[in-house]
Design a protein around this motif. Structure first.
Motif, PDB file in Angstrom:
ATOM      1  N   MET A  91      17.957  -7.257  35.499  1.00  0.00           N
ATOM      2  CA  MET A  91      18.567  -5.879  36.302  1.00  0.00           C
ATOM      3  C   MET A  91      20.058  -5.620  35.883  1.00  0.00           C
ATOM      4  O   MET A  91      20.392  -4.677  35.523  1.00  0.00           O
ATOM      5  CB  MET A  91      18.120  -6.214  37.742  1.00  0.00           C
TER       6      MET A  91
ATOM      7  N   TYR B  60      22.067  -2.737  34.127  1.00  0.00           N
ATOM      8  CA  TYR B  60      23.356  -2.026  34.522  1.00  0.00           C
ATOM      9  C   TYR B  60      24.602  -1.969  33.847  1.00  0.00           C
ATOM     10  O   TYR B  60      25.114  -0.951  33.940  1.00  0.00           O
ATOM     11  CB  TYR B  60      23.554  -2.505  35.933  1.00  0.00           C
TER      12      TYR B  60
ATOM     13  N   GLU C 235      19.314   7.133  30.771  1.00  0.00           N
ATOM     14  CA  GLU C 235      18.203   7.388  31.811  1.00  0.00           C
ATOM     15  C   GLU C 235      17.144   6.391  31.900  1.00  0.00           C
ATOM     16  O   GLU C 235      16.760   5.825  32.977  1.00  0.00           O
ATOM     17  CB  GLU C 235      17.446   8.927  31.275  1.00  0.00           C
TER      18      GLU C 235
ATOM     19  N   LEU D  67      18.713   3.043  33.445  1.00  0.00           N
ATOM     20  CA  LEU D  67      18.703   3.136  35.056  1.00  0.00           C
ATOM     21  C   LEU D  67      17.160   3.101  35.564  1.00  0.00           C
ATOM     22  O   LEU D  67      17.076   2.506  36.647  1.00  0.00           O
ATOM     23  CB  LEU D  67      19.236   4.595  35.256  1.00  0.00           C
ATOM     24  N   THR D  68      16.109   3.604  34.957  1.00  0.00           N
ATOM     25  CA  THR D  68      14.913   3.566  35.385  1.00  0.00           C
ATOM     26  C   THR D  68      14.526   2.102  35.255  1.00  0.00           C
ATOM     27  O   THR D  68      13.760   1.544  36.384  1.00  0.00           O
ATOM     28  CB  THR D  68      14.165   4.528  34.678  1.00  0.00           C
ATOM     29  N   TYR D  69      14.830   1.514  34.335  1.00  0.00           N
ATOM     30  CA  TYR D  69      14.407  -0.138  34.179  1.00  0.00           C
ATOM     31  C   TYR D  69      14.940  -0.842  35.516  1.00  0.00           C
ATOM     32  O   TYR D  69      14.182  -1.411  36.054  1.00  0.00           O
ATOM     33  CB  TYR D  69      14.789  -0.673  32.920  1.00  0.00           C
ATOM     34  N   ALA D  70      16.334  -0.718  35.333  1.00  0.00           N
ATOM     35  CA  ALA D  70      17.022  -1.517  36.577  1.00  0.00           C
ATOM     36  C   ALA D  70      16.521  -1.119  37.991  1.00  0.00           C
ATOM     37  O   ALA D  70      16.452  -2.005  38.616  1.00  0.00           O
ATOM     38  CB  ALA D  70      18.646  -1.164  36.528  1.00  0.00           C
ATOM     39  N   GLN D  71      16.361   0.266  38.287  1.00  0.00           N
ATOM     40  CA  GLN D  71      15.812   0.530  39.689  1.00  0.00           C
ATOM     41  C   GLN D  71      14.390   0.072  39.884  1.00  0.00           C
ATOM     42  O   GLN D  71      14.128  -0.241  40.857  1.00  0.00           O
ATOM     43  CB  GLN D  71      15.810   2.134  39.811  1.00  0.00           C
ATOM     44  N   SER D  72      13.630  -0.095  38.741  1.00  0.00           N
ATOM     45  CA  SER D  72      12.403  -0.466  39.019  1.00  0.00           C
ATOM     46  C   SER D  72      12.255  -2.076  39.291  1.00  0.00           C
ATOM     47  O   SER D  72      11.599  -2.521  40.230  1.00  0.00           O
ATOM     48  CB  SER D  72      11.482  -0.334  37.676  1.00  0.00           C
TER      49      SER D  72
ATOM     50  N   GLN E 265      14.950  -3.625  40.649  1.00  0.00           N
ATOM     51  CA  GLN E 265      15.587  -3.759  42.068  1.00  0.00           C
ATOM     52  C   GLN E 265      14.498  -3.329  43.221  1.00  0.00           C
ATOM     53  O   GLN E 265      14.572  -4.227  44.350  1.00  0.00           O
ATOM     54  CB  GLN E 265      16.532  -2.610  42.171  1.00  0.00           C
ATOM     55  N   GLU E 266      13.437  -2.488  42.910  1.00  0.00           N
ATOM     56  CA  GLU E 266      12.598  -2.034  44.020  1.00  0.00           C
ATOM     57  C   GLU E 266      11.565  -3.447  44.059  1.00  0.00           C
ATOM     58  O   GLU E 266      11.199  -3.837  45.178  1.00  0.00           O
ATOM     59  CB  GLU E 266      11.867  -0.936  43.507  1.00  0.00           C
TER      60      GLU E 266
ATOM     61  N   GLU F  31      13.306  -6.023  46.254  1.00  0.00           N
ATOM     62  CA  GLU F  31      13.468  -5.528  47.650  1.00  0.00           C
ATOM     63  C   GLU F  31      12.149  -5.933  48.133  1.00  0.00           C
ATOM     64  O   GLU F  31      12.098  -6.574  49.330  1.00  0.00           O
ATOM     65  CB  GLU F  31      13.933  -4.299  47.638  1.00  0.00           C
TER      66      GLU F  31
END
Length: 512
Positions: free
Chosen positions: A101, A105, A117, A120-125, A127-128, A131
């Motif tokens: 991740m 970033y 784009e 960012l989609t990969y990193a946020q996925s 991160q979820e 979490e």
């Protein structure tokens, strides 16, 4: 749907049938305790469902993708690794995801708008995912586990190979709990925990959101965690859908019912066999006799109810001592330069029975090993009465796994005959072919009984026990309690079981 289904399981250990068409299941979130007398086959059964042993017949079927973890006191793992690195292997996949991740970033600072784009989609996925898996509470979860089981004070940079067997068992347990499999299988998890950490583990298991199966002889612990009970007796498993406390009452009722059913079946068999013998050769009744013989052959014969093999322990007393038995003067104990307990002053008096208490790792066994001469004192001194004769039960003992109980006793008393040694072992509950089986084929409780049998062969005026109740079933603990209570000399006891020393000792020696 069951996570595990066991059907018609049979297994023979050497020449002994342990299980007779056993059925067993684990449902999601079930908190199961597996109980039975020493030598009934509990650990073997756990090894079978963990796929460490292959059954002679029957099916062991885990639901697809069910993850299970197994805690065995004899677990073999790599030891050239630190406590911290070993335990945090659990989080390695999540740490690798975090690195991935962060790499995405970092790419955002030097990439096209289209790539931005995508990254960012990969990193946020990722991160979820982190979490949802509780990754960001990792340190809090880890610290809670380390403190709860008393591992912090061991030293997280210590290599596993430098830990005692008990300390390693605690580390293995911590990692297993952190892995959170769908089913946890645990064999005697409390053996190397003190009462504070047993309390923590009980609360953890009560709140555990998944399933577990636990073998334990600690009744207080079982009362807290057991919501479903499987009782292994007479080579079969009986399921009780009730808390352990209620099981204790129901068990006696069912045992009496089984005993009556067995007795009635034996009467039926005897009567039928007598009829067959009288009528098989008579022309007018031979068909009737043959019919009854076939019915008898198809009969599902009940195992003879197995009663507890009692221990009749007697620790022989040698001779009286003076008023002072053992004096500690400014004694400091530890390993090498590592101080564990310091400036100890204490007097053990004539015929006094004491228990040494304190959290795991505080130094209880270190004191015992020091006054036994196994470890040298760092400073100060301990002075035994010159007429003292010590009889010692160590918490852990290494011996040839292939030696038999008779061979084990003969190593110390080589002039004794087989008959004499068999008699001594029988008084400790080791009878028949158990006396000639390799020690590795005996249960933990049976091995403890062999070691207690050895202690009954020595005259002494001081008994020293370091966790003698590990692996012993409830009835055997009561018999050991009585034997210690009847001993005429002084006793030093280390135990984590409050129930065992209550009413037995004159003084508690507690270290904080």
């Amino acid at each position: 749907m069951a996570l595990l289904e066991v059907e018609n399981l049979r297994f023979k250990y050497t020449d002994t049938d342990l299980f007779n068409d056993v059925h067993f299941r684990i449902l999601p979130k079930e908190h199961i305790v597996l109980v039975g007398e020493n030598g009934s086959g509990k650990s073997t059964f756990l090894n079978l469902i963990a796929k460490n042993l292959i059954p002679d017949s029957g099916k062991i079927s885990w639901l697809n993708q069910t993850r299970y973890g197994y805690l065995d006191q004899h677990l073999k793992v790599k030891t050239d690794i630190s406590v911290y690195d070993y335990i945090t292997e659990v989080f390695r996949p999540l740490l690798e995801k975090e690195q991935k991740m962060n790499a995405y970033y970092e790419k955002l600072s030097d990439c096209s708008e289209q790539e931005m784009e995508k990254y960012l989609t990969y990193a946020q996925s990722i991160q979820e995912e982190l979490e949802d898996s509780g990754f960001y509470a990792m340190n809090s979860t880890l610290n809670n586990m380390l403190n709860g089981l008393g591992i912090q004070h061991i030293g997280l940079d210590t290599h596993l190979k430098n830990l005692s067997g008990g300390q390693r068992a605690k580390v293995y347990l911590a990692k297993l709990l952190l892995e959170q499999p769908d089913v946890i299988l645990m064999d005697e998890p409390t053996n190397f925990l003190d009462s504070q950490h047993i309390e923590w583990l009980a609360k953890y298991l009560v709140d555990f959101p998944k399933a577990f199966v636990v073998i334990s002889h600690d009744e207080s612990f079982l009362r807290k965690i057991g919501m479903v009970v499987y009782h292994l007796q007479n080579k079969t498993l009986v399921r009780y859908n009730m808390p352990y406390e209620l099981f204790l009452k129901e068990k006696d009722i069912r045992s009496e019912q089984y005993k009556k059913a067995y007795e009635n079946q034996q009467k039926y068999i005897k009567k039928t066999e007598e009829f067959i013998a009288k009528n098989i050769v008579r022309a007018t009744t031979t068909k009737q006799a043959q019919s009854r013989r076939k019915a008898l052959e198809k009969l599902n014969k009940l195992e003879k109810p197995k009663s507890h093999e009692p221990m009749h322990l007697h620790f022989p007393f040698s001779k009286e001592l003076g008023a002072e038995v053992l004096r500690l003067r400014d004694l400091t104990v530890g390993y090498g330069d590592k101080v564990v307990l310091s400036h100890l002053d204490f007097l053990l008096k004539h015929n006094q029975k004491i228990v040494i208490l304190g959290k795991n790792g505080i130094g209880k066994s270190t004191i015992i090993k020091t006054i036994m001469g196994i470890l040298p004192p760092i400073s100060g001194e301990y002075i035994w009465n010159p007429s003292s004769t010590l009889n010692y039960f160590a918490q852990e003992e290494e011996y040839d796994a292939y030696i038999t109980p008779i061979g084990y006793l003969r190593y110390f008393y080589h002039l004794k005959t087989d008959g004499e040694l068999r008699s001594i072992l029988a008084n400790a509950g080791i009878k028949g072919d158990l006396a000639t089986k390799p020690m590795r084929e005996l249960s933990g409780g049976q091995q403890t009984k062999v070691r207690l049998a050895l202690m009954t062969m020595k005259k002494s005026n001081i008994l020293i026990f370091d966790e003698p109740t590990n692996h012993l079933d409830v009835a055997s603990k009561a018999e050991l309690w009585t034997a210690i209570d009847q001993f005429q000399g002084s006793v030093i006891l280390v135990t984590h079981e409050d129930d065992f020393y209550e009413g037995l000792v004159d003084m508690e020696l507690r270290f904080e």
